[in-house]
Design an enzyme around this catalytic site. Structure first.
Site, short mmCIF file in Angstrom:
data_model
loop_
_atom_site.label_atom_id
_atom_site.label_comp_id
_atom_site.label_asym_id
_atom_site.label_seq_id
_atom_site.Cartn_x
_atom_site.Cartn_y
_atom_site.Cartn_z
N ARG A 40 -13.10 -49.80 39.09
CA ARG A 40 -11.97 -49.23 39.80
C ARG A 40 -11.38 -48.10 38.96
O ARG A 40 -10.98 -48.31 37.82
CB ARG A 40 -10.89 -50.29 40.08
CG ARG A 40 -11.35 -51.35 41.08
CD ARG A 40 -11.47 -50.76 42.47
NE ARG A 40 -11.87 -51.74 43.47
CZ ARG A 40 -13.12 -51.92 43.87
NH1 ARG A 40 -14.10 -51.19 43.34
NH2 ARG A 40 -13.40 -52.81 44.80
N GLU A 41 -11.34 -46.90 39.53
CA GLU A 41 -10.76 -45.75 38.85
C GLU A 41 -9.26 -45.73 39.08
O GLU A 41 -8.80 -45.87 40.22
CB GLU A 41 -11.40 -44.46 39.37
CG GLU A 41 -12.89 -44.38 39.09
CD GLU A 41 -13.56 -43.21 39.80
OE1 GLU A 41 -12.88 -42.58 40.64
OE2 GLU A 41 -14.74 -42.95 39.51
N LEU A 81 9.82 -36.06 36.62
CA LEU A 81 9.03 -37.09 35.95
C LEU A 81 9.89 -37.96 35.03
O LEU A 81 10.87 -37.49 34.45
CB LEU A 81 7.93 -36.46 35.10
CG LEU A 81 6.80 -35.72 35.83
CD1 LEU A 81 5.88 -35.06 34.80
CD2 LEU A 81 6.02 -36.67 36.71
N GLU A 96 17.99 -34.08 36.76
CA GLU A 96 17.18 -33.27 37.66
C GLU A 96 18.03 -32.66 38.78
O GLU A 96 17.76 -31.53 39.22
CB GLU A 96 16.04 -34.10 38.25
CG GLU A 96 14.98 -34.53 37.25
CD GLU A 96 14.16 -33.38 36.72
OE1 GLU A 96 14.21 -32.27 37.30
OE2 GLU A 96 13.44 -33.57 35.71
N GLU A 100 17.79 -28.67 39.16
CA GLU A 100 17.08 -28.09 40.30
C GLU A 100 17.99 -27.50 41.36
O GLU A 100 17.64 -26.49 41.98
CB GLU A 100 16.15 -29.14 40.91
CG GLU A 100 15.04 -29.57 39.95
CD GLU A 100 13.85 -30.19 40.64
OE1 GLU A 100 13.98 -30.59 41.81
OE2 GLU A 100 12.78 -30.28 40.01
N PRO A 118 -1.50 -46.17 46.19
CA PRO A 118 -1.84 -47.28 45.31
C PRO A 118 -3.32 -47.66 45.29
O PRO A 118 -3.71 -48.51 44.52
CB PRO A 118 -0.99 -48.44 45.87
CG PRO A 118 -0.71 -48.07 47.28
CD PRO A 118 -0.61 -46.57 47.30
N GLY A 119 -4.13 -47.00 46.11
CA GLY A 119 -5.56 -47.23 46.03
C GLY A 119 -6.20 -46.64 44.78
O GLY A 119 -7.29 -47.07 44.38
N GLU A 123 1.25 -44.29 40.26
CA GLU A 123 2.47 -43.50 40.45
C GLU A 123 3.37 -44.12 41.51
O GLU A 123 2.94 -44.37 42.64
CB GLU A 123 2.14 -42.07 40.86
CG GLU A 123 3.40 -41.23 41.08
CD GLU A 123 3.12 -39.85 41.64
OE1 GLU A 123 4.10 -39.08 41.80
OE2 GLU A 123 1.96 -39.53 41.93
#
Length: 211
Positions: A40-41, A81, A96, A100, A118-119, A123
């Site tokens: 799984r990557e 982030l 932020e 921004e 989520p596959g 993140e």
């Protein structure tokens, strides 16, 4: 073989193929039902926050910002982030919002948490609702922020842009629809310090020498 829904997907081994400035790519060997293993990557990410700044007239502030992976500017909520060690996510959101769009907020709460995809990536973006707004001087940091354009829109108009395809950013869609549901259905929302079960931790921990 275990019954469906009860298998433990144990990670047997991991290998890092890439370690960049904001993401890393690892490959896990994971135990599958039936006894075999599969690769799984996983794209590791810092995680992020986004801010739906809602004023007393039910207007929201969106930014128009260039996004290189899709090669164009997109309408998004202000965001950033979680890449500053030790900084609380709501403090990142406060910073932020000033950087921004030049706004501060007196009241903060959690609208929704969005798992980007989520596959293949861990993140997750936490979208905050910011109210009791006040304008301040923007603190521009970085080349991309110097180019962005901010626009104040009625919440209903921003939601319409979701359904016309003008807004495609996942956390922005989630935040706008959640805010609309909150306003029209009088749904309760979580406090700013609500637990964040899926906040990414692996990449930040490794960068700080903890893994």
């Amino acid at each position: 073989m275990t019954e469906p829904g009860r298998h433990n997907f144990e990670v047997r081994s991991s290998e890092y193929l890439y370690d960049g400035s904001i993401v890393a790519l690892r490959v896990d060997d994971v135990s599958m039902p039936g006894g075999r293993t599969a690769k799984r990557e996983v794209v590791e990410h810092y995680g992020a926050v986004a801010i739906l700044a809602l004023d007393e007239d039910d207007h929201v502030t969106l930014i128009h910002q260039y996004r290189h992976p899709i090669g164009r500017r997109t309408w998004e909520l202000p965001a950033g982030l979680l890449d500053k060690p030790g900084e609380d996510p709501v403090e990142t959101a406060r910073r932020e919002l000033v950087e921004e769009v030049g706004l501060t907020a007196g009241d903060w709460s959690v609208l929704v948490d969005v798992a980007a995809s989520p596959g293949f990536t861990d993140e997750v973006v936490r979208v905050y609702l910011a109210t009791d707004l006040a304008a301040v001087e923007r603190q521009v940091e970085g080349d991309e922020e110097a180019d962005l354009v901010a626009e104040r829109l009625p919440l209903d108009e921003a939601v319409r842009m979701v359904f016309t395809g003008e807004v495609v950013n996942a956390s922005t869609i989630g935040g706008l629809l959640a805010a609309h549901a909150m306003k029209t259905m009088l749904l309760p929302i979580r406090p700013a310090d609500a637990p964040w079960r899926d906040m990414p931790t692996r990449l930040p921990r490794r960068r700080q020498g903890g893994d």
